[in-house]
Structures are given as structure tokens and as C-alpha cells.
Design an enzyme around this catalytic site. Structure first.
Site, PDB file in Angstrom:
ATOM      1  N   ARG A  66      33.070  40.629  39.100  1.00 28.99           N
ATOM      2  CA  ARG A  66      34.116  40.101  39.975  1.00 28.99           C
ATOM      3  C   ARG A  66      33.841  40.610  41.382  1.00 28.99           C
ATOM      4  NH1 ARG A  66      36.390  35.676  37.900  1.00 28.99           N
ATOM      5  NH2 ARG A  66      37.633  36.039  36.005  1.00 28.99           N
ATOM      6  N   ALA A  78      39.000  32.998  30.618  1.00 33.59           N
ATOM      7  CA  ALA A  78      39.981  32.344  31.492  1.00 33.59           C
ATOM      8  C   ALA A  78      39.256  31.488  32.509  1.00 33.59           C
ATOM      9  CB  ALA A  78      40.850  33.386  32.197  1.00 33.59           C
ATOM     10  N   GLU A  96      37.310  26.259  28.500  1.00 28.95           N
ATOM     11  CA  GLU A  96      36.943  27.567  29.022  1.00 28.95           C
ATOM     12  C   GLU A  96      36.472  28.499  27.904  1.00 28.95           C
ATOM     13  OE1 GLU A  96      36.539  28.712  31.969  1.00 28.95           O
ATOM     14  OE2 GLU A  96      37.341  27.028  33.134  1.00 28.95           O
ATOM     15  N   GLU A 100      32.655  30.061  27.935  1.00 32.26           N
ATOM     16  CA  GLU A 100      32.461  31.486  28.170  1.00 32.26           C
ATOM     17  C   GLU A 100      32.052  32.269  26.929  1.00 32.26           C
ATOM     18  OE1 GLU A 100      35.682  33.257  30.280  1.00 32.26           O
ATOM     19  OE2 GLU A 100      35.455  31.929  32.015  1.00 32.26           O
ATOM     20  N   GLU A 146      28.515  33.354  35.575  1.00 31.85           N
ATOM     21  CA  GLU A 146      28.596  33.066  34.147  1.00 31.85           C
ATOM     22  C   GLU A 146      27.288  33.366  33.415  1.00 31.85           C
ATOM     23  OE1 GLU A 146      29.757  29.015  34.046  1.00 31.85           O
ATOM     24  OE2 GLU A 146      31.899  29.430  34.272  1.00 31.85           O
TER      25      GLU A 146
END
Length: 213
Positions: A66, A78, A96, A100, A146
Site C-alpha cells: 500500500r 477488497a 474481486e 485476488e 496485484e
């Protein structure tokens, strides 16, 4: 206490920034003392998140970088609602989760709705509880952060302890883990996957001329 609650009226508004993911506006709002105050508001489409739980009580979490925090964080899967407005919130959550983690689920319920930062943004996150999991195809179009994302299975008691120790600090993940714990312990009733979402934000979609599913 006042006999009549004050009505906070917006007397003027100014668009400060209009981007692809959010917009920022400055509102002038009437205050109880008789004056006005400026309030900056971040308009957002909203997001979805998933507590994907296997029969052993472990939940799927992703470890991802992040940039604003400058580090990797352990979070539940999320992502943003589809910008086109064509997806239902549940369909967005299913997408999602698959993107993920490579997981799908047969049983879906609404776990909790969250307003992470109501002091400056209208963003609301709908969190789903997904059970009866199965593996499915991971989308080929993963990109950027990702590509560095990893999947971790965390037992629910361990996840709660990580919340309390400050290891898990993402607000959506914290709230979802504690809510899921209540459901496991008390067998609390859950809303259907397509339950109404009255607090879903609409200002950003309206600004972009897009429908809200």
C-alpha cells in the site's frame, strides 16, 4: 441540548478535483452558531470486501503493498465497485475475490456495511461473508501491485489477535474480522447477498453520469 436539531445546509459547492476514481469538492455549510464553515468532501463510488472462510474457520487474506502507507499490509480481499455501474455489489465482490485469491464461493451474505472515514469522504464499503469455497481461475489481467500480492490463510482467533496487537490495521479488515467473529460465536442472522444498500454513495456516479446498479 437544543429543542430543534440544526439542519446543515450546503449553501455553495466548488469542484476542486475530478479524477477517474474519486472527486473532491468544497462545500460551504451552515453551522449551528449562525455562521458557515467549509468542508472538503471526497466523493467515491464505494467498495466491496470479502471475508472468505473455509470450513476450518480460516479466512483468506492478501498481503499487498500500500503505497500511501509505504509498506505491505495484511487485508481481506477488497476492491472498488465497477465504474460502469453494470455490476451488483455482490457480483463485484465475487470478481474481486476471484482476481485476488483465485477463490469462488457458493454461499454469500452481507456481513456489515462500513463508512471508514465519514469526516471527509462519502465512501462506504459493503463487506460480504463468503463460505463453501472453491478454487477458480485467477484473472489474467492482474497488474501493478496485484502481481506482488500473496494469499495467506489465517485462523479466525489468530486474526482477532493480530487486530488487537496492531498487526492488522486496515479499517475494513479490522471491522470485518470482529463482525465475522460475532457471527461465528453467536450464530447471528445475516442479510441476503442482495440486501438493500441505502447508504451506498451516489454523488460521484451522478457526477460522471453513470447509473448505480
Amino acid at each position: 441540548m437544543p429543542d430543534v436539531m440544526h439542519e446543515f445546509e450546503t449553501v455553495s459547492t466548488e469542484l476542486v478535483y475530478d479524477g477517474p476514481i474519486f472527486a473532491v469538492r468544497k462545500d460551504k455549510v451552515t453551522m449551528p452558531g449562525g455562521g458557515t464553515a467549509n468542508r472538503d468532501v471526497v466523493e467515491h463510488d464505494g467498495a466491496v470486501a470479502v471475508v472468505a472462510m473455509n470450513p476450518d474457520g480460516a479466512i483468506a487474506m492478501v498481503n499487498q503493498y500500500r503505497h500511501p502507507m509505504g509498506r505491505r499490509m495484511l487485508e481481506i480481499p477488497a476492491g472498488l465497485l465497477d465504474h460502469s455501474g453494470a455490476e451488483t455489489p455482490c457480483a463485484a465482490a465475487q470478481r474481486e475475490l476471484a482476481e485476488e485469491t483465485g477463490l469462488g464461493a457458493r454461499d454469500w451474505h452481507v456481513l456489515v456495511d462500513l463508512a471508514p472515514s465519514p469526516g471527509f469522504t462519502d465512501e462506504v464499503v459493503r463487506v460480504f461473508l463468503a463460505t463453501d469455497l472453491r478454487y477458480c481461475h485467477i484473472a489474467d489481467y492482474q497488474e501493478d501491485e496485484e502481481l506482488d500480492m500473496t494469499l495467506e490463510w489465517v485462523q479466525m482467533p489468530d486474526a482477532v489477535q493480530m487486530v488487537l496487537s496492531g498487526e492488522i490495521v486496515n479499517s475494513t479488515s479490522v471491522s470485518a474480522i470482529l463482525a465475522a467473529t460475532m457471527v461465528m460465536d453467536d450464530d447471528a442472522p445475516l442479510r441476503s447477498a442482495e440486501a438493500p444498500w441505502p447508504c451506498r454513495p451516489t454523488a460521484f456516479a451522478a457526477r460522471k453520469g453513470r447509473p448505480v446498479e
